[in-house]
Design a protein around this motif. Structure first.
Motif, PDB file in Angstrom:
ATOM      1  N   PHE A   1       9.123  22.175  31.629  1.00 22.88           N
ATOM      2  CA  PHE A   1      10.372  22.852  31.785  1.00 22.88           C
ATOM      3  C   PHE A   1      11.197  21.906  32.524  1.00 22.88           C
ATOM      4  CE2 PHE A   1      13.301  25.641  33.601  1.00 22.88           C
ATOM      5  CZ  PHE A   1      13.802  26.548  32.901  1.00 22.88           C
ATOM      6  N   MET A   2      10.644  21.228  34.078  1.00 19.72           N
ATOM      7  CA  MET A   2      11.425  21.280  34.501  1.00 19.72           C
ATOM      8  C   MET A   2      11.996  19.788  34.373  1.00 19.72           C
ATOM      9  SD  MET A   2      11.483  23.248  37.003  1.00 19.72           S
ATOM     10  CE  MET A   2      12.294  22.510  38.341  1.00 19.72           C
ATOM     11  N   ASP A   3      11.248  18.690  33.513  1.00 18.91           N
ATOM     12  CA  ASP A   3      11.666  17.590  33.186  1.00 18.91           C
ATOM     13  C   ASP A   3      12.949  17.893  32.067  1.00 18.91           C
ATOM     14  OD1 ASP A   3       9.837  16.443  34.348  1.00 18.91           O
ATOM     15  OD2 ASP A   3       8.006  15.362  33.032  1.00 18.91           O
ATOM     16  N   THR A   4      13.547  18.915  31.046  1.00 22.09           N
ATOM     17  CA  THR A   4      14.034  19.370  30.413  1.00 22.09           C
ATOM     18  C   THR A   4      14.656  19.128  31.534  1.00 22.09           C
ATOM     19  OG1 THR A   4      12.120  19.920  28.963  1.00 22.09           O
ATOM     20  CG2 THR A   4      14.453  20.695  28.691  1.00 22.09           C
TER      21      THR A   4
ATOM     22  N   PHE B   1      19.715  17.385  31.564  1.00 22.25           N
ATOM     23  CA  PHE B   1      20.440  17.561  31.975  1.00 22.25           C
ATOM     24  C   PHE B   1      21.393  16.903  32.725  1.00 22.25           C
ATOM     25  CE2 PHE B   1      18.444  20.965  29.172  1.00 22.25           C
ATOM     26  CZ  PHE B   1      20.086  21.074  28.329  1.00 22.25           C
ATOM     27  N   LYS B   2      20.694  15.831  33.845  1.00 17.57           N
ATOM     28  CA  LYS B   2      22.104  15.687  34.497  1.00 17.57           C
ATOM     29  C   LYS B   2      22.079  14.693  33.946  1.00 17.57           C
ATOM     30  CE  LYS B   2      19.596  17.267  38.379  1.00 17.57           C
ATOM     31  NZ  LYS B   2      18.682  17.279  39.958  1.00 17.57           N
ATOM     32  N   GLU B   3      21.633  14.097  32.948  1.00 19.28           N
ATOM     33  CA  GLU B   3      21.464  12.674  32.201  1.00 19.28           C
ATOM     34  C   GLU B   3      23.209  12.819  31.563  1.00 19.28           C
ATOM     35  OE1 GLU B   3      18.900  11.155  29.730  1.00 19.28           O
ATOM     36  OE2 GLU B   3      16.624  11.212  30.952  1.00 19.28           O
ATOM     37  N   ARG B   4      24.073  11.646  31.774  1.00 17.79           N
ATOM     38  CA  ARG B   4      25.568  11.318  30.940  1.00 17.79           C
ATOM     39  C   ARG B   4      25.998  12.532  29.715  1.00 17.79           C
ATOM     40  NH1 ARG B   4      30.617  10.007  32.552  1.00 17.79           N
ATOM     41  NH2 ARG B   4      31.947   9.365  30.360  1.00 17.79           N
TER      42      ARG B   4
ATOM     43  N   PHE C   1      24.376  15.505  29.652  1.00 18.27           N
ATOM     44  CA  PHE C   1      25.554  16.598  31.151  1.00 18.27           C
ATOM     45  C   PHE C   1      27.236  16.250  30.092  1.00 18.27           C
ATOM     46  CE2 PHE C   1      28.769  16.596  33.990  1.00 18.27           C
ATOM     47  CZ  PHE C   1      28.090  17.597  34.602  1.00 18.27           C
ATOM     48  N   ILE C   2      27.659  15.376  29.719  1.00 13.77           N
ATOM     49  CA  ILE C   2      28.814  15.559  29.269  1.00 13.77           C
ATOM     50  C   ILE C   2      29.438  16.355  28.086  1.00 13.77           C
ATOM     51  CG2 ILE C   2      31.243  14.233  28.656  1.00 13.77           C
ATOM     52  CD1 ILE C   2      30.432  14.397  31.440  1.00 13.77           C
ATOM     53  N   PRO C   3      28.157  16.198  27.211  1.00 10.26           N
ATOM     54  CA  PRO C   3      28.943  17.059  25.820  1.00 10.26           C
ATOM     55  C   PRO C   3      28.158  18.530  25.677  1.00 10.26           C
ATOM     56  CG  PRO C   3      26.941  15.586  25.305  1.00 10.26           C
ATOM     57  CD  PRO C   3      27.685  15.138  26.649  1.00 10.26           C
ATOM     58  N   THR C   4      27.201  18.361  27.432  1.00 12.76           N
ATOM     59  CA  THR C   4      27.179  20.281  27.568  1.00 12.76           C
ATOM     60  C   THR C   4      28.957  20.569  27.820  1.00 12.76           C
ATOM     61  OG1 THR C   4      25.239  19.968  27.849  1.00 12.76           O
ATOM     62  CG2 THR C   4      26.200  21.800  28.884  1.00 12.76           C
TER      63      THR C   4
ATOM     64  N   PRO D   1      22.219  15.565  23.111  1.00 10.67           N
ATOM     65  CA  PRO D   1      21.110  15.186  22.583  1.00 10.67           C
ATOM     66  C   PRO D   1      19.770  15.417  21.929  1.00 10.67           C
ATOM     67  CG  PRO D   1      21.450  14.855  24.934  1.00 10.67           C
ATOM     68  CD  PRO D   1      22.141  15.754  24.551  1.00 10.67           C
ATOM     69  N   THR D   2      19.492  14.265  21.730  1.00 10.05           N
ATOM     70  CA  THR D   2      17.452  15.062  20.542  1.00 10.05           C
ATOM     71  C   THR D   2      16.740  15.741  22.036  1.00 10.05           C
ATOM     72  OG1 THR D   2      17.887  12.987  19.394  1.00 10.05           O
ATOM     73  CG2 THR D   2      15.514  14.826  19.466  1.00 10.05           C
ATOM     74  N   LYS D   3      16.437  14.401  22.756  1.00  3.52           N
ATOM     75  CA  LYS D   3      16.078  15.183  24.123  1.00  3.52           C
ATOM     76  C   LYS D   3      15.544  16.929  24.505  1.00  3.52           C
ATOM     77  CE  LYS D   3      17.782  12.331  26.793  1.00  3.52           C
ATOM     78  NZ  LYS D   3      17.839  11.017  27.565  1.00  3.52           N
ATOM     79  N   VAL D   4      17.235  17.544  24.400  1.00  5.34           N
ATOM     80  CA  VAL D   4      17.280  18.380  25.032  1.00  5.34           C
ATOM     81  C   VAL D   4      17.939  19.380  23.948  1.00  5.34           C
ATOM     82  CG1 VAL D   4      17.808  17.702  27.141  1.00  5.34           C
ATOM     83  CG2 VAL D   4      19.674  18.052  25.939  1.00  5.34           C
ATOM     84  N   ARG D   5      18.486  19.125  22.765  1.00  9.70           N
ATOM     85  CA  ARG D   5      18.923  20.099  21.362  1.00  9.70           C
ATOM     86  C   ARG D   5      17.948  21.080  21.423  1.00  9.70           C
ATOM     87  NH1 ARG D   5      18.433  16.086  17.082  1.00  9.70           N
ATOM     88  NH2 ARG D   5      20.713  15.067  18.257  1.00  9.70           N
ATOM     89  N   ALA D   6      17.271  21.250  21.161  1.00 14.73           N
ATOM     90  CA  ALA D   6      16.409  23.068  20.829  1.00 14.73           C
ATOM     91  C   ALA D   6      16.409  23.158  21.941  1.00 14.73           C
ATOM     92  CB  ALA D   6      14.972  22.348  20.736  1.00 14.73           C
ATOM     93  N   PHE D   7      16.027  23.110  23.533  1.00 10.75           N
ATOM     94  CA  PHE D   7      16.738  23.820  24.619  1.00 10.75           C
ATOM     95  C   PHE D   7      18.103  24.208  25.158  1.00 10.75           C
ATOM     96  CE2 PHE D   7      16.579  24.041  29.555  1.00 10.75           C
ATOM     97  CZ  PHE D   7      15.815  25.714  28.918  1.00 10.75           C
ATOM     98  N   GLY D   8      18.347  23.024  24.411  1.00  4.90           N
ATOM     99  CA  GLY D   8      19.975  23.058  25.040  1.00  4.90           C
ATOM    100  C   GLY D   8      20.494  24.555  24.082  1.00  4.90           C
TER     101      GLY D   8
END
Length: 516
Positions: A275-278, A282-285, A288-291, A438-445
């Motif tokens: 969870f913390m890694d996910t 979100f700090k990655e551009r 972060f930008i699309p969010t 992006p894929t790595k945060v798509r489900a959670f985001g």
């Protein structure tokens, strides 16, 4: 499952993919090859119609409650709670839908989502004097509406790549259809009779979902199901030999990759660590930008009033008048709103494949801004400053005096506003969440963004009656227009076009430095 068992399954000859799917071109398929996919997609997304019904139900319920002699002390506060409570509980359902569908399966949650929806209509039907049962029913309907996101996941996983876009578009079409049937049924039936109709519909949806097959991707990724059982489901969904072979190879490749990934994550990371890694991702551009763009987009979507007219339909039309001439009254206008919303859902789906999401959003927001500002001016000139929620007035304006503007201009501008919103702003933001992230945060985001949008909807719907007291109805509509103009500028400068872009291309766009 033990790690050794997972690795042992990956070693089975049947799981070996001799030709990677990503290097192969998808086989062409006919409707006869994929008709089971069309059938089960329609069934899995049928409950989404209830989400549209929940959106529009308060619009026809509130005036009837105000006129019901058994309901005492029905005031503006009660009206705002009944209208907004379904939006309040919706994010709860959407957040927990992900873990539930991963734990118990897509098919199981497709069935379970209909239980709170059916129960809510039973409560509405047996409500007689107290409003508290209606509060509970609206909370349950919103929670069930949040769970309906499982239909999108299920449809995406079982559908062939060439049919997936049109099948997924059934989501917005079904929401619009729910609004349509609510506006039509609500004109001819009282709220208890509506509860019977909608409750029976929810129960039928529950029965239909029982016949759904489980998603083969869920079986391959989250269960110990034998490969032969998974293969039977894939064979049922893909009747053509060529598309069956293609899909079966996709699933075998998914089994090899995902199970190996699960083994590594289960042994190297605890759930809190994952969870913390996910969250750190979100700090990655690229995340972060699309969010930030999505957060702003959903904010503009709600503060431009897109859903207010849906939730307070009859009350708004009643403030204008009871009869607009040529046999067209506030009930006719309510039905027209539902028809427009339904038609525009098809138009938006078709145009998004040709014009792109950004162009549609620009047209939608600009037309909304112009039309709602016109509505504001017309209301002001006719002296329509407020809405009485505590009674069901035949008219809140003085019709004995000459009007500065004909009612048709007000009704027409409001319907154009709804038409423009249904074309873009009420559809596109929900659709591009999965494209921009992006894929790595798509489900959670996606869960977070959708819940955030639902919370905003609750706030706007709840505070609408009080906003009218503060700045008058023309003032509120003018504020919606200003926000729509601001949103047009935001979309023009910051929203990228995703038409024809792969996930890699979209991610590359957001990874660019600010000076490139």
């Amino acid at each position: 499952m033990e790690a050794g068992q997972l690795l042992e399954k990956d070693k089975k000859p049947e799981v070996v993919v001799t030709e990677p799917v990503r290097q192969r071109k998808s086989e062409k398929s006919s409707l006869s090859d994929v008709w089971p996919q069309v059938l089960v997609s329609c069934i899995s997304l049928s409950s989404v119609i209830q989400a549209g019904i929940n959106l529009a139900f308060s619009g026809i319920l509130l005036p009837q409650l105000a006129d019901d002699p058994n309901i005492e002390h029905f005031t503006k506060a009660e009206a705002s709670w009944i209208a907004s409570l379904s939006a309040f509980s919706l994010p709860v359902g959407s957040i927990i839908a992900g873990p539930l569908m991963d734990r118990f399966g897509r098919r199981t949650l497709c069935i379970l989502q209909n239980i709170p929806l059916t129960a809510s209509w039973i409560i509405v039907y047996f409500t007689t004097t107290s409003l508290w049962p209606l509060y509970v029913a609206r909370l349950m309907s919103g929670f069930g509406g949040g769970l309906t996101v499982v239909g999108l996941v299920y449809t995406a996983e079982i559908s062939h790549v060439s049919y997936r876009p049109i099948l997924l578009s059934l989501n917005s079409v079904n929401v619009a259809f729910g609004i349509l049937i609510t506006t039509v049924v609500g004109v001819y039936l009282d709220w208890h009779q509506c509860a019977i109709v909608f409750g029976l519909f929810a129960f039928v949806c529950l029965l239909l979902t029982i016949i759904l097959p489980e998603s083969p991707y869920w079986m391959a990724t989250f269960t110990d199901a034998p490969l032969e059982d998974i293969k039977i489901v894939v064979k049922y969904l893909n009747r053509g030999e060529k598309i069956f072979t293609e899909e079966w190879q996709r699933i075998q490749e998914a089994i090899s990759k995902r199970r190996q990934l699960m083994v590594e994550e289960n042994h190297d990371k605890s759930w809190p660590k994952q969870f913390m890694d996910t969250c750190r991702m979100f700090k990655e551009r690229t995340a972060f930008i699309p969010t930030i763009i999505l957060v702003a987009l959903f904010l503009f979507q709600q503060i431009s009033g897109t859903y207010v007219v849906i939730f307070y339909t009859l009350n708004i039309f009643q403030s204008i008048g009871t009869d607009y001439g040529y046999g067209f009254d506030r009930y006719s206008a309510t039905v027209a709103l539902g028809v427009i919303r339904f038609i525009m859902s098809f138009v938006s789906t078709g145009c998004s494949k040709v014009m792109g999401r950004r162009s549609i959003m620009l047209i939608s927001s600009l037309l909304m801004a112009v039309s709602i500002c016109m509505s504001s001016g017309f209301l002001y000139l006719n002296g329509i400053h407020t809405i009485d929620f505590s009674t069901n007035p035949t008219n809140t304006t003085t019709h004995d005096n000459p009007k500065a503007v004909n009612d048709w201009w007000i009704i027409g501008s409001i319907l154009i506003y709804v038409c423009a919103g249904s074309f873009g702003l009420m559809v596109i933001p929900w659709a591009i969440v999965g494209e921009l992230l992006p894929t790595k945060v798509r489900a959670f985001g996606s869960g977070l963004i959708i819940s955030y949008g639902s919370v905003l909807m609750f706030i706007i719907i709840k505070t609408f009656p009080y906003s009218i007291d503060l700045v008058t109805l023309p003032g509120v509509f003018l504020a919606y227009g200003v926000m729509s103009f601001v949103m047009t500028a935001f979309v023009y400068f910051y929203l990228p076009e995703t038409l024809g872009k792969s996930f890699q291309e979209i991610s590359k766009y957001f990874s660019k430095s600010s000076d490139t």
